[in-house]
Design an enzyme around this catalytic site. Sequence first.
Site, PDB file in Angstrom:
ATOM      1  N   ILE A 161       0.836  -1.196   0.000  1.00 21.64           N
ATOM      2  CA  ILE A 161       0.000   0.000   0.000  1.00 21.64           C
ATOM      3  C   ILE A 161       0.872   1.248   0.000  1.00 21.64           C
ATOM      4  O   ILE A 161       2.028   1.212   0.436  1.00 21.64           O
ATOM      5  CB  ILE A 161      -0.954  -0.022   1.234  1.00 21.64           C
ATOM      6  CG1 ILE A 161      -1.945   1.157   1.195  1.00 21.64           C
ATOM      7  CG2 ILE A 161      -0.177  -0.043   2.540  1.00 21.64           C
ATOM      8  CD1 ILE A 161      -3.078   1.054   2.217  1.00 21.64           C
ATOM      9  N   CYS A 162       0.302   2.336  -0.532  1.00 14.31           N
ATOM     10  CA  CYS A 162       0.928   3.661  -0.511  1.00 14.31           C
ATOM     11  C   CYS A 162       2.175   3.684  -1.392  1.00 14.31           C
ATOM     12  O   CYS A 162       2.099   3.398  -2.581  1.00 14.31           O
ATOM     13  CB  CYS A 162       1.220   4.073   0.936  1.00 14.31           C
ATOM     14  SG  CYS A 162       1.547   5.844   1.153  1.00 14.31           S
ATOM     15  N   ALA A 163       3.338   4.007  -0.854  1.00 12.46           N
ATOM     16  CA  ALA A 163       4.556   4.045  -1.657  1.00 12.46           C
ATOM     17  C   ALA A 163       5.120   2.653  -1.935  1.00 12.46           C
ATOM     18  O   ALA A 163       5.866   2.460  -2.897  1.00 12.46           O
ATOM     19  CB  ALA A 163       5.617   4.890  -0.950  1.00 12.46           C
ATOM     20  N   TYR A 183       0.405   5.233  -4.029  1.00  9.66           N
ATOM     21  CA  TYR A 183       0.169   6.627  -3.637  1.00  9.66           C
ATOM     22  C   TYR A 183       0.255   7.508  -4.887  1.00  9.66           C
ATOM     23  O   TYR A 183       1.156   7.323  -5.718  1.00  9.66           O
ATOM     24  CB  TYR A 183       1.185   7.066  -2.593  1.00  9.66           C
ATOM     25  CG  TYR A 183       0.841   8.393  -1.969  1.00  9.66           C
ATOM     26  CD1 TYR A 183      -0.234   8.507  -1.089  1.00  9.66           C
ATOM     27  CD2 TYR A 183       1.566   9.543  -2.271  1.00  9.66           C
ATOM     28  CE1 TYR A 183      -0.573   9.732  -0.526  1.00  9.66           C
ATOM     29  CE2 TYR A 183       1.234  10.767  -1.714  1.00  9.66           C
ATOM     30  CZ  TYR A 183       0.160  10.847  -0.845  1.00  9.66           C
ATOM     31  OH  TYR A 183      -0.192  12.058  -0.298  1.00  9.66           O
TER      32      TYR A 183
END
Length: 447
Positions: A161-163, A183
Amino acid sequence: MATRHVLHPFSHSHLHPSSLVKALSRLQFISRTLNPSQSQTLKTRTRLVTSATASMASSSKKVLVPIADGTEPIEAVVTIDVLRRAGADVTVASVGKEKQVEASWGVKLVADALIADCAGSTFDLISLPGGIPGAPNLRDCLELQNLVKNHASNGGLYAAICAAPAVALASWGLLNGLKATCYPSFMDKFPPEVNKVEDRVVVDGRVITSRGPGTTMEYAVALVEQLYGKQKAEEVAGPMVMRQQHGVEFSMKDLNSVEWKSNGIPQVLVPIANGTEEMEALFIIDVLRRAKANVIVASVENTLEIVASRKVKIVADVLLDEALNLEFDFIVLPGGLGGAEAYANSEKLISLLKKQAESNKLYGALCASPAIALEPHGLLKSKKATCYPAMIEKLSDKSESNNRVVVDGNLITSQGPGTSMEFALSIVEKFFGRKKALELAKTMVFV
């Protein structure tokens, strides 16, 4: 309504041994009251239950969540919390030299193990949280890279998740030919071999990716669905009071509105205790620190380290005694039944809250805490409030209890884990204005 992109869904049935454990205990108790013939029959049945229990326990899904200095705490903790709610055996492993890591926003987490301890283990799922420099720290851990690559080559589920999808998974070549998201500001870090998708959660075969702190609950429930099936995911999501429509703007019920003031930087106290609901605490701490509030996390226990309701270990900044001599613009209690009971039983904390209320200063509570900690001590007297739906009957005034976030003058309350982000952002809105709250919500990919 935001959609989730799913390709070739993959799921397993979920078997949970808890009901059989209860049955076994009951059979063992009854056996002591029977004659020999009846006892022999019961022993046979007990062996069958014991065998079934052992078999079902062995089917518990094993999950690895690595953490590092700079890990985004919401993304790590919510994932761990939700998977443990589903019955998964989650190992939190530090990729550093110590089990304690300094996550983003000054949050200190303590892992269950070091990544080296996991080298010979097999998992059903490996999930990487994001954060900067958390994601690069995960990427640069050779032990983790080898573990994830071997896991993927053996057909295991893996997620980020995200970066982390762009920084870790893509750099290891584990997203080639797949649809994935991350992200927003890291989308251009994906190599050409990755099919970029901007949905909040993307499932492609055995890989799950998601966008940021504000999509973590959806992501975590998607992980549950991939491990255990849709029915189990719905069973887990329901009690958390999740939003019906993800990605839409949040709102609060604001009654008897007053201006929330501070001398420039709001001074905020967040007490935590053994049994505190970890995701509720982390949403509050993380979001308010992003908004530039000065947040002091104080342990109500005798030690800085507490074990939260889903066994996540969090290290407070100070003990409550050290916080008693400080002035706070706002005191806010996360929920969790054990945590709420600890707050209610802390004479020092309740005295501090009463002084706060009597001085018309700001205070708040979430989930079980309005009903368990505030109501019995008269801290909801003449106030409108909400709380965890199963505890509504404990409120003397239930008139606003169906609302997700309720503000009544200097008091703010909310319903549960799934309302935590709205609760935290509503606090930001009261201190800093709607524009600031929405900017933060967008940055976190909540709206």
